[in-house]
Design a protein around this motif. Structure first.
Motif, PDB file in Angstrom:
ATOM      1  N   THR A   1       0.384   6.255  -7.703  1.00 61.70           N
ATOM      2  CA  THR A   1      -0.913   6.936  -7.594  1.00 61.70           C
ATOM      3  C   THR A   1      -0.723   8.441  -7.530  1.00 61.70           C
ATOM      4  N   LEU A   2       0.204   8.873  -6.690  1.00 56.69           N
ATOM      5  CA  LEU A   2       0.497  10.296  -6.557  1.00 56.69           C
ATOM      6  C   LEU A   2       1.013  10.877  -7.873  1.00 56.69           C
TER       7      LEU A   2
ATOM      8  N   HIS B   1      -5.228   6.951   4.255  1.00 53.59           N
ATOM      9  CA  HIS B   1      -5.922   5.715   3.887  1.00 53.59           C
ATOM     10  C   HIS B   1      -5.159   4.494   4.402  1.00 53.59           C
TER      11      HIS B   1
ATOM     12  N   ARG C   1       0.823  -1.203   0.000  1.00 56.18           N
ATOM     13  CA  ARG C   1       0.000   0.000   0.000  1.00 56.18           C
ATOM     14  C   ARG C   1       0.860   1.256   0.000  1.00 56.18           C
TER      15      ARG C   1
ATOM     16  N   THR D   1      -3.001  15.283  -1.804  1.00 53.59           N
ATOM     17  CA  THR D   1      -3.039  13.900  -2.302  1.00 53.59           C
ATOM     18  C   THR D   1      -2.149  12.997  -1.467  1.00 53.59           C
TER      19      THR D   1
ATOM     20  N   ILE E   1       1.473   4.237  -3.201  1.00 55.20           N
ATOM     21  CA  ILE E   1       1.302   5.684  -3.089  1.00 55.20           C
ATOM     22  C   ILE E   1       2.074   6.400  -4.194  1.00 55.20           C
TER      23      ILE E   1
ATOM     24  N   LEU F   1      -3.555   9.828   0.738  1.00 52.82           N
ATOM     25  CA  LEU F   1      -3.113   8.452   0.506  1.00 52.82           C
ATOM     26  C   LEU F   1      -2.505   7.839   1.767  1.00 52.82           C
TER      27      LEU F   1
END
Length: 345
Positions: free
Chosen positions: A14-15, A323, A7, A316, A11, A320
């Motif tokens: 995704t970022l 989460h 996870r 962001t 990040i 993330l």
């Protein structure tokens, strides 16, 4: 452990993807920072009573080239993005085009305002949602449960900004009462007030924006609390506790409460993110609170790219990370939960 590591590693792409997508969209939208600056020059020339052609038309190409060079827009798009990402790795967000200050300084200056609004809103949200959710679970199906559900549906359906405007109309010098200030976090004479006077002034300015935030945000948390308690109330250990003669209040707060709060506590990071960076965005504009939301809104209007991308990158990244922290809280509060394979032991 491997799930959490995955996870955290997720990040990064995704970022990167979010920043890249927004970078391309904003640079494709017409009306960039150069156009904004030209408009300001034109407006300043008109205010001085001079001819606009004197300010712009005769040397427009020169002015545009100089502005592009100053803003770094004379470089290829890929090079600008590469330079930006390289700087962002060290949290160097550059300098604002129009405010004349570093973005990091502006964000740090605005952050306390957003934190004040967000943290107090979250405290009162949980302060309302948890007791109300417990009562709705204990009195499930009653008139109390029915009418509070109606009120929650209405509060959830009405947008935050509309609640804020209604509160201003009724209580901040609109058509009815003038009990609360209409803008800002402090009064103009805040520096001359005593300690107690400063506290009262600070609280008084927060009443309306926090109320608007709580009124639209407590419904989801209340339903989460109610459902969590209803699930626990139906379990065998509660039936056994009643059979052994424990008092209902003891069962509720000593046994059920701890297990039911797993969902609420694990949901805390996501609630914090929503309140800080999503829910307070419009409220800061309506109540003229100089927080990150208002700063970002003005930057979008001015096409101030360093502030836009700097705040987006920060929001962001925090979202993330929160989460992942939410998942960690689930496993820390209840070790039986395992995310890999969605198994529970």
């Amino acid at each position: 452990m491997s799930y959490i590591l995955k996870r955290f590693l997720l990040i990064i792409p995704t970022l990167f993807s979010i920043i890249l997508l927004n970078f391309l969209i904003l640079h494709l939208v017409p009306g960039g920072p150069v156009e904004q600056m030209l408009h300001r020059i034109e407006h300043a020339a008109q205010e001085r009573g001079g001819s606009v052609s004197t300010a712009l038309d005769l040397e427009q190409d020169t002015v545009i080239k100089e502005l592009n060079r100053q803003f770094g827009l004379d470089q290829p798009l890929w090079k600008r993005f590469y330079t930006m990402i390289k700087q962002y790795l060290s949290f160097d967000f550059g300098k604002s085009y129009f405010r004349g200050d570093y973005v990091t300084t502006l964000l740090l200056k605005s952050l306390p305002v957003s934190l004040s609004l967000g943290l107090w809103s979250m405290v009162f949200m949980y302060g309302v949602a948890i007791p109300l959710g417990i009562q709705k679970a204990v009195r499930n199906g009653s008139y109390f449960d029915f009418w509070t559900s109606i009120f929650m549906i209405l509060s959830y359906a009405i947008p935050t900004f509309l609640f804020a405007l209604l509160l201003m109309i009724f209580f901040a010098g609109g058509s009815f009462f003038s009990y609360f200030p209409i803008q800002g976090l402090f009064s103009w004479d805040w520096g001359t007030l005593s300690l107690w006077g400063k506290i009262k002034d600070y609280v008084w300015h927060l009443v309306l924006p926090v109320s608007a935030q709580v009124l639209t945000g407590f419904a989801v948390l209340t339903l989460l609390t109610k459902n969590a308690f209803l699930e626990e109330l139906s379990k065998q250990y509660v039936v056994a506790a009643h059979a052994f003669g424990f008092k209902p209040r003891t069962i509720l707060f000593k046994h059920i409460f701890r297990n039911a709060m797993i969902v609420m506590m694990a949901h805390l990071p996501l609630t914090l993110f929503h309140v800080l960076f999503s829910g307070s965005f419009l409220l800061e504009m309506i109540f003229s609170l100089e927080g990150i939301g208002l700063l970002s809104y003005e930057a979008i209007g001015n096409r101030d790219y360093p502030i836009i991308f700097g705040s987006l990158y920060l929001f962001t990244l925090i979202g993330l990370v929160l989460h992942v922290i939410s998942d960690l809280l689930y496993t820390w509060i209840d070790p039986r939960i395992h995310f890999e394979g969605n198994k529970t032991s």
